[in-house]
Design a protein around this motif. Structure first.
Motif, PDB file in Angstrom:
ATOM      1  N   UNK A   1       0.860  -1.178   0.000  1.00 26.01           N
ATOM      2  CA  UNK A   1       0.000   0.000   0.000  1.00 26.01           C
ATOM      3  C   UNK A   1       0.890   1.218   0.000  1.00 26.01           C
ATOM      4  N   UNK A   2       0.363   2.284  -0.612  1.00 30.99           N
ATOM      5  CA  UNK A   2       1.116   3.534  -0.621  1.00 30.99           C
ATOM      6  C   UNK A   2       0.137   4.650  -0.299  1.00 30.99           C
TER       7      UNK A   2
ATOM      8  N   UNK B   1     -12.880  -0.875   5.600  1.00 27.68           N
ATOM      9  CA  UNK B   1     -12.107  -0.166   6.619  1.00 27.68           C
ATOM     10  C   UNK B   1     -11.335   1.000   6.064  1.00 27.68           C
ATOM     11  N   UNK B   2     -11.362   1.147   4.727  1.00 23.67           N
ATOM     12  CA  UNK B   2     -10.601   2.262   4.150  1.00 23.67           C
ATOM     13  C   UNK B   2     -11.275   3.569   4.495  1.00 23.67           C
ATOM     14  N   UNK B   3     -12.606   3.577   4.471  1.00 30.93           N
ATOM     15  CA  UNK B   3     -13.310   4.819   4.775  1.00 30.93           C
ATOM     16  C   UNK B   3     -13.034   5.270   6.206  1.00 30.93           C
ATOM     17  N   UNK B   4     -13.049   4.326   7.151  1.00 29.75           N
ATOM     18  CA  UNK B   4     -12.793   4.722   8.537  1.00 29.75           C
ATOM     19  C   UNK B   4     -11.343   5.141   8.723  1.00 29.75           C
ATOM     20  N   UNK B   5     -10.444   4.493   7.956  1.00 28.03           N
ATOM     21  CA  UNK B   5      -9.046   4.913   8.014  1.00 28.03           C
ATOM     22  C   UNK B   5      -8.915   6.359   7.586  1.00 28.03           C
ATOM     23  N   UNK B   6      -9.570   6.709   6.465  1.00 27.08           N
ATOM     24  CA  UNK B   6      -9.504   8.080   5.968  1.00 27.08           C
ATOM     25  C   UNK B   6     -10.096   9.051   6.975  1.00 27.08           C
TER      26      UNK B   6
ATOM     27  N   UNK C   1      -6.278  12.839   0.337  1.00 24.16           N
ATOM     28  CA  UNK C   1      -5.618  11.671   0.922  1.00 24.16           C
ATOM     29  C   UNK C   1      -5.773  10.545  -0.086  1.00 24.16           C
ATOM     30  N   UNK C   2      -4.659  10.068  -0.638  1.00 21.66           N
ATOM     31  CA  UNK C   2      -4.757   9.044  -1.662  1.00 21.66           C
ATOM     32  C   UNK C   2      -4.118   7.763  -1.175  1.00 21.66           C
ATOM     33  N   UNK C   3      -4.807   6.655  -1.388  1.00 22.48           N
ATOM     34  CA  UNK C   3      -4.299   5.375  -0.928  1.00 22.48           C
ATOM     35  C   UNK C   3      -4.281   4.404  -2.094  1.00 22.48           C
ATOM     36  N   UNK C   4      -3.118   3.815  -2.325  1.00 19.01           N
ATOM     37  CA  UNK C   4      -2.970   2.825  -3.378  1.00 19.01           C
ATOM     38  C   UNK C   4      -2.905   1.463  -2.706  1.00 19.01           C
ATOM     39  N   UNK C   5      -3.806   0.563  -3.058  1.00 24.54           N
ATOM     40  CA  UNK C   5      -3.840  -0.719  -2.343  1.00 24.54           C
ATOM     41  C   UNK C   5      -4.333  -1.826  -3.260  1.00 24.54           C
TER      42      UNK C   5
ATOM     43  N   UNK D   1      -3.554  -2.522 -13.138  1.00 19.00           N
ATOM     44  CA  UNK D   1      -3.331  -3.946 -12.904  1.00 19.00           C
ATOM     45  C   UNK D   1      -4.273  -4.419 -11.803  1.00 19.00           C
ATOM     46  N   UNK D   2      -3.704  -4.823 -10.681  1.00 16.20           N
ATOM     47  CA  UNK D   2      -4.626  -5.231  -9.616  1.00 16.20           C
ATOM     48  C   UNK D   2      -4.574  -4.243  -8.451  1.00 16.20           C
ATOM     49  N   UNK D   3      -4.047  -3.084  -8.701  1.00 15.60           N
ATOM     50  CA  UNK D   3      -3.974  -2.070  -7.654  1.00 15.60           C
ATOM     51  C   UNK D   3      -5.106  -1.060  -7.844  1.00 15.60           C
ATOM     52  N   UNK D   4      -5.640  -0.619  -6.715  1.00  9.53           N
ATOM     53  CA  UNK D   4      -6.768   0.310  -6.760  1.00  9.53           C
ATOM     54  C   UNK D   4      -6.396   1.596  -6.031  1.00  9.53           C
ATOM     55  N   UNK D   5      -6.792   2.731  -6.606  1.00 10.72           N
ATOM     56  CA  UNK D   5      -6.534   4.014  -5.953  1.00 10.72           C
ATOM     57  C   UNK D   5      -7.827   4.502  -5.307  1.00 10.72           C
TER      58      UNK D   5
END
Lengths: 194, 107
Positions: B5-6, B91-96, B80-84, B65-69
Protein backbone atom coordinates in the motif's frame (compact mmCIF):
# COMPACT_ATOMS: atom_id res chain seq x y z
CA UNK A 1 -19.11 36.45 26.79
CA UNK A 2 -16.80 35.58 29.62
CA UNK A 3 -16.87 31.92 30.46
CA UNK A 4 -15.00 29.87 32.98
CA UNK A 5 -13.80 26.73 31.36
CA UNK A 6 -12.70 23.69 33.21
CA UNK A 7 -10.49 22.09 30.61
CA UNK A 8 -8.37 19.05 31.11
CA UNK A 9 -4.76 19.63 30.29
CA UNK A 10 -3.96 17.48 27.31
CA UNK A 11 -0.30 16.81 26.80
CA UNK A 12 -0.61 16.35 23.08
CA UNK A 13 -2.74 18.33 20.65
CA UNK A 14 -3.61 15.06 18.97
CA UNK A 15 -5.34 13.84 22.09
CA UNK A 16 -7.67 16.81 22.32
CA UNK A 17 -11.19 16.14 21.22
CA UNK A 18 -12.09 17.76 17.97
CA UNK A 19 -15.68 18.68 18.66
CA UNK A 20 -15.45 20.46 21.98
CA UNK A 21 -18.82 22.13 21.52
CA UNK A 22 -19.49 25.78 22.15
CA UNK A 23 -16.49 27.42 23.68
CA UNK A 24 -16.67 31.10 24.27
CA UNK A 25 -13.69 33.34 24.49
CA UNK A 26 -13.76 36.57 26.47
CA UNK A 27 -14.59 39.51 24.21
CA UNK A 28 -12.22 41.84 26.02
CA UNK A 29 -9.39 39.35 25.63
CA UNK A 30 -10.01 39.18 21.91
CA UNK A 31 -10.32 42.96 21.56
CA UNK A 32 -7.05 43.39 23.42
CA UNK A 33 -5.27 40.80 21.30
CA UNK A 34 -6.61 42.31 18.10
CA UNK A 35 -5.60 45.82 19.03
CA UNK A 36 -2.09 44.59 19.81
CA UNK A 37 -1.97 42.84 16.43
CA UNK A 38 -2.95 46.06 14.66
CA UNK A 39 -0.48 48.14 16.61
CA UNK A 40 2.34 45.70 16.01
CA UNK A 41 1.70 45.66 12.29
CA UNK A 42 1.56 49.43 12.26
CA UNK A 43 5.16 49.57 13.40
CA UNK A 44 6.24 47.18 10.67
CA UNK A 45 4.86 48.97 7.62
CA UNK A 46 5.11 52.42 6.04
CA UNK A 47 1.71 52.80 4.46
CA UNK A 48 -1.92 51.86 4.87
CA UNK A 49 -2.12 49.45 1.95
CA UNK A 50 0.57 47.26 3.48
CA UNK A 51 -1.15 47.34 6.84
CA UNK A 52 -4.39 46.17 5.28
CA UNK A 53 -2.54 43.46 3.42
CA UNK A 54 -0.93 42.17 6.60
CA UNK A 55 -4.22 42.04 8.43
CA UNK A 56 -5.71 40.24 5.48
CA UNK A 57 -2.92 37.69 5.45
CA UNK A 58 -3.46 37.06 9.13
CA UNK A 59 -7.13 36.49 8.41
CA UNK A 60 -6.34 34.17 5.50
CA UNK A 61 -4.59 31.73 7.80
CA UNK A 62 -7.60 31.76 10.11
CA UNK A 63 -9.99 31.22 7.21
CA UNK A 64 -8.13 28.19 5.89
CA UNK A 65 -8.34 26.43 9.24
CA UNK A 66 -11.87 27.52 9.99
CA UNK A 67 -13.06 26.00 6.71
CA UNK A 68 -11.60 22.58 7.49
CA UNK A 69 -12.73 22.58 11.10
CA UNK A 70 -16.27 23.76 10.49
CA UNK A 71 -16.89 21.45 7.57
CA UNK A 72 -15.89 18.60 9.81
CA UNK A 73 -17.79 19.74 12.89
CA UNK A 74 -20.93 21.31 11.54
CA UNK A 75 -21.53 19.79 8.17
CA UNK A 76 -20.68 16.17 8.86
CA UNK A 77 -17.99 15.90 6.21
CA UNK A 78 -19.78 17.26 3.22
CA UNK A 79 -17.88 19.66 0.99
CA UNK A 80 -19.30 22.64 -0.85
CA UNK A 81 -19.21 22.47 -4.62
CA UNK A 82 -21.63 25.27 -5.47
CA UNK A 83 -20.89 28.97 -5.31
CA UNK A 84 -24.11 29.86 -3.54
CA UNK A 85 -23.51 26.99 -1.18
CA UNK A 86 -20.15 28.25 -0.03
CA UNK A 87 -21.44 31.81 0.27
CA UNK A 88 -24.32 30.82 2.48
CA UNK A 89 -21.95 28.62 4.46
CA UNK A 90 -19.80 31.69 5.16
CA UNK A 91 -22.76 33.93 5.82
CA UNK A 92 -24.36 31.68 8.40
CA UNK A 93 -22.11 28.95 9.76
CA UNK A 94 -18.77 30.73 9.76
CA UNK A 95 -20.22 33.97 11.05
CA UNK A 96 -22.17 32.18 13.76
CA UNK A 97 -19.13 30.36 15.05
CA UNK A 98 -16.78 33.33 14.88
CA UNK A 99 -19.07 36.16 15.93
CA UNK A 100 -22.00 34.49 17.64
CA UNK A 101 -24.64 35.49 15.11
CA UNK A 102 -25.28 35.16 11.38
CA UNK A 103 -24.20 38.04 9.16
CA UNK A 104 -26.76 40.77 8.60
CA UNK A 105 -27.19 40.30 4.90
CA UNK A 106 -25.81 38.63 1.80
CA UNK A 107 -26.43 40.43 -1.49
CA UNK A 108 -25.53 39.91 -5.09
CA UNK A 109 -23.96 42.90 -6.80
CA UNK A 110 -26.04 44.57 -9.47
CA UNK A 111 -23.36 46.04 -11.69
CA UNK A 112 -21.10 43.01 -12.06
CA UNK A 113 -21.96 39.35 -12.32
CA UNK A 114 -19.18 38.19 -10.09
CA UNK A 115 -19.63 40.46 -7.07
CA UNK A 116 -21.29 39.58 -3.80
CA UNK A 117 -21.55 41.55 -0.57
CA UNK A 118 -21.88 40.52 3.05
CA UNK A 119 -22.93 43.40 5.27
CA UNK A 120 -22.78 43.82 8.97
CA UNK A 121 -24.10 46.71 11.04
CA UNK A 122 -21.25 46.58 13.51
CA UNK A 123 -18.36 44.28 12.75
CA UNK A 124 -16.95 42.77 15.91
CA UNK A 125 -13.39 43.65 15.11
CA UNK A 126 -14.30 47.27 14.43
CA UNK A 127 -16.34 47.76 17.54
CA UNK A 128 -13.55 48.99 19.76
CA UNK A 129 -11.44 50.66 17.11
CA UNK A 130 -11.56 54.26 16.00
CA UNK A 131 -9.66 55.19 12.89
CA UNK A 132 -7.87 58.57 12.95
CA UNK A 133 -8.76 60.98 10.14
CA UNK A 134 -5.35 60.90 8.52
CA UNK A 135 -5.63 57.19 7.83
CA UNK A 136 -8.44 57.79 5.41
CA UNK A 137 -10.34 54.74 4.35
CA UNK A 138 -8.46 52.21 6.41
CA UNK A 139 -10.71 49.47 7.72
CA UNK A 140 -9.73 46.88 10.30
CA UNK A 141 -12.39 44.72 8.73
CA UNK A 142 -9.55 43.73 6.41
CA UNK A 143 -8.95 40.96 8.94
CA UNK A 144 -12.44 39.59 8.39
CA UNK A 145 -12.02 40.06 4.63
CA UNK A 146 -8.94 37.87 4.93
CA UNK A 147 -10.91 35.19 6.76
CA UNK A 148 -13.50 35.14 3.99
CA UNK A 149 -10.79 35.02 1.35
CA UNK A 150 -9.12 32.11 3.16
CA UNK A 151 -12.34 30.14 3.24
CA UNK A 152 -13.18 30.80 -0.41
CA UNK A 153 -9.68 30.20 -1.71
CA UNK A 154 -9.25 26.87 0.03
CA UNK A 155 -12.67 25.68 -1.03
CA UNK A 156 -11.63 26.23 -4.64
CA UNK A 157 -13.33 29.59 -5.36
CA UNK A 158 -10.55 32.15 -5.73
CA UNK A 159 -11.71 35.68 -5.06
CA UNK A 160 -10.56 39.17 -4.12
CA UNK A 161 -12.19 40.22 -0.87
CA UNK A 162 -12.16 43.74 0.58
CA UNK A 163 -13.86 45.55 3.43
CA UNK A 164 -15.56 48.92 3.01
CA UNK A 165 -17.43 51.40 5.11
CA UNK A 166 -20.89 52.35 3.90
CA UNK A 167 -22.42 55.33 5.69
CA UNK A 168 -26.09 54.97 6.58
CA UNK A 169 -28.33 57.89 7.51
CA UNK A 170 -29.78 57.71 10.94
CA UNK A 171 -26.80 55.75 12.21
CA UNK A 172 -23.75 57.26 13.75
CA UNK A 173 -21.27 54.58 12.75
CA UNK A 174 -21.14 53.40 9.16
CA UNK A 175 -22.11 49.89 8.15
CA UNK A 176 -19.29 47.57 7.13
CA UNK A 177 -19.56 45.67 3.88
CA UNK A 178 -17.32 42.83 2.80
CA UNK A 179 -17.10 42.90 -0.99
CA UNK A 180 -16.33 39.58 -2.69
CA UNK A 181 -15.22 39.64 -6.30
CA UNK A 182 -14.70 36.22 -7.81
CA UNK A 183 -11.85 35.44 -10.17
CA UNK A 184 -12.24 35.31 -13.95
CA UNK A 185 -11.83 31.56 -14.27
CA UNK A 186 -14.92 30.89 -12.17
CA UNK A 187 -17.10 32.71 -14.68
CA UNK A 188 -16.14 30.29 -17.38
CA UNK A 189 -15.87 27.00 -15.54
CA UNK A 190 -18.59 24.49 -16.06
CA UNK A 191 -21.51 24.51 -13.72
CA UNK A 192 -19.67 25.71 -10.66
CA UNK A 193 -20.50 29.37 -11.05
CA UNK A 194 -24.18 29.07 -11.68
CA UNK B 1 -0.25 -10.87 4.93
CA UNK B 2 1.83 -9.50 2.12
CA UNK B 3 -0.07 -6.51 0.90
CA UNK B 4 1.44 -3.42 -0.54
CA UNK B 5 0.00 0.00 0.00
CA UNK B 6 1.12 3.53 -0.62
CA UNK B 7 -0.46 6.48 1.15
CA UNK B 8 0.10 10.05 0.03
CA UNK B 9 -1.32 13.36 1.28
CA UNK B 10 -1.43 15.99 -1.48
CA UNK B 11 -2.20 19.62 -0.72
CA UNK B 12 -4.54 21.85 -2.67
CA UNK B 13 -1.69 23.12 -4.86
CA UNK B 14 -0.68 19.61 -5.88
CA UNK B 15 2.28 19.48 -3.56
CA UNK B 16 2.76 16.16 -1.73
CA UNK B 17 2.87 16.77 2.00
CA UNK B 18 3.25 13.26 3.30
CA UNK B 19 4.12 9.87 1.90
CA UNK B 20 4.21 6.36 3.35
CA UNK B 21 4.81 2.92 1.86
CA UNK B 22 3.53 -0.17 3.54
CA UNK B 23 4.45 -3.74 2.77
CA UNK B 24 6.92 -5.20 0.35
CA UNK B 25 7.64 -2.62 -2.28
CA UNK B 26 9.56 -3.99 -5.25
CA UNK B 27 13.22 -3.16 -5.11
CA UNK B 28 13.91 -3.23 -8.84
CA UNK B 29 15.23 0.00 -10.27
CA UNK B 30 12.52 0.77 -12.79
CA UNK B 31 9.69 -0.08 -10.42
CA UNK B 32 11.00 1.91 -7.50
CA UNK B 33 8.75 4.92 -8.05
CA UNK B 34 5.91 3.04 -9.61
CA UNK B 35 3.48 3.70 -6.81
CA UNK B 36 4.08 7.42 -6.79
CA UNK B 37 3.63 7.54 -10.54
CA UNK B 38 0.28 5.77 -10.40
CA UNK B 39 -0.98 8.11 -7.70
CA UNK B 40 0.24 11.13 -9.62
CA UNK B 41 -1.59 10.00 -12.72
CA UNK B 42 -4.78 9.59 -10.72
CA UNK B 43 -4.71 13.24 -9.65
CA UNK B 44 -6.46 14.43 -12.80
CA UNK B 45 -9.33 12.04 -12.34
CA UNK B 46 -9.67 13.18 -8.74
CA UNK B 47 -9.79 16.82 -9.80
CA UNK B 48 -12.79 16.29 -12.03
CA UNK B 49 -14.54 13.91 -9.70
CA UNK B 50 -14.20 16.20 -6.71
CA UNK B 51 -16.44 18.83 -8.26
CA UNK B 52 -19.26 16.45 -9.10
CA UNK B 53 -20.10 15.35 -5.59
CA UNK B 54 -20.62 16.72 -2.11
CA UNK B 55 -19.14 13.73 -0.39
CA UNK B 56 -15.58 13.56 0.84
CA UNK B 57 -14.86 9.87 0.35
CA UNK B 58 -14.49 9.20 -3.36
CA UNK B 59 -14.03 5.46 -3.22
CA UNK B 60 -11.86 3.94 -5.94
CA UNK B 61 -11.19 6.40 -8.72
CA UNK B 62 -8.63 4.51 -10.76
CA UNK B 63 -7.28 1.03 -11.33
CA UNK B 64 -3.90 -0.20 -12.43
CA UNK B 65 -3.33 -3.95 -12.90
CA UNK B 66 -4.63 -5.23 -9.62
CA UNK B 67 -3.97 -2.07 -7.65
CA UNK B 68 -6.77 0.31 -6.76
CA UNK B 69 -6.53 4.01 -5.95
CA UNK B 70 -8.94 5.29 -3.31
CA UNK B 71 -9.22 8.97 -2.56
CA UNK B 72 -10.67 11.14 0.22
CA UNK B 73 -10.96 14.90 -0.40
CA UNK B 74 -11.23 17.31 2.51
CA UNK B 75 -13.03 20.66 2.60
CA UNK B 76 -9.85 22.52 1.81
CA UNK B 77 -9.21 20.26 -1.18
CA UNK B 78 -6.41 18.34 0.47
CA UNK B 79 -6.36 14.85 -1.01
CA UNK B 80 -5.62 11.67 0.92
CA UNK B 81 -4.76 9.04 -1.66
CA UNK B 82 -4.30 5.37 -0.93
CA UNK B 83 -2.97 2.82 -3.38
CA UNK B 84 -3.84 -0.72 -2.34
CA UNK B 85 -4.73 -4.19 -3.60
CA UNK B 86 -8.31 -4.91 -4.47
CA UNK B 87 -8.56 -7.29 -1.55
CA UNK B 88 -8.32 -4.80 1.32
CA UNK B 89 -11.37 -2.63 0.50
CA UNK B 90 -13.16 -2.46 3.87
CA UNK B 91 -12.11 -0.17 6.62
CA UNK B 92 -10.60 2.26 4.15
CA UNK B 93 -13.31 4.82 4.78
CA UNK B 94 -12.79 4.72 8.54
CA UNK B 95 -9.05 4.91 8.01
CA UNK B 96 -9.50 8.08 5.97
CA UNK B 97 -11.82 9.57 8.57
CA UNK B 98 -9.28 8.98 11.31
CA UNK B 99 -6.54 10.55 9.25
CA UNK B 100 -8.82 13.48 8.54
CA UNK B 101 -9.43 14.13 12.23
CA UNK B 102 -5.74 13.97 13.01
CA UNK B 103 -5.01 16.25 10.08
CA UNK B 104 -7.44 18.88 11.36
CA UNK B 105 -5.95 18.75 14.83
CA UNK B 106 -2.43 19.15 13.53
CA UNK B 107 -3.18 22.00 11.16
Amino acid sequence: MISVGKTKQYANVLDKLLSRGRQEVSLSAFAFLFSEVVQYNQTQVDNIADLERRLEDAGYAVGARVLELLCHREKGNRRETQLLGILSFIHSTVWKVLFGKVADSLEKGTEHEDEYMISEKELLVNRFISVPKDMGAFNCGAFVAGIVRGVLDNAGFPAVVTAHFVPIEGQQRPRTTILIKFAEELLNSKGIYN
Amino acid sequence: MASTACFVIVSKNDIPIYEAEVGSAPKKEDLAYHHQFILHAALDVVQDLAWTTNAMFLRSVDRFNDLVVSVYVTAGHTRFMLLHDSRSEDGIKSFFQEVHELYIKVR
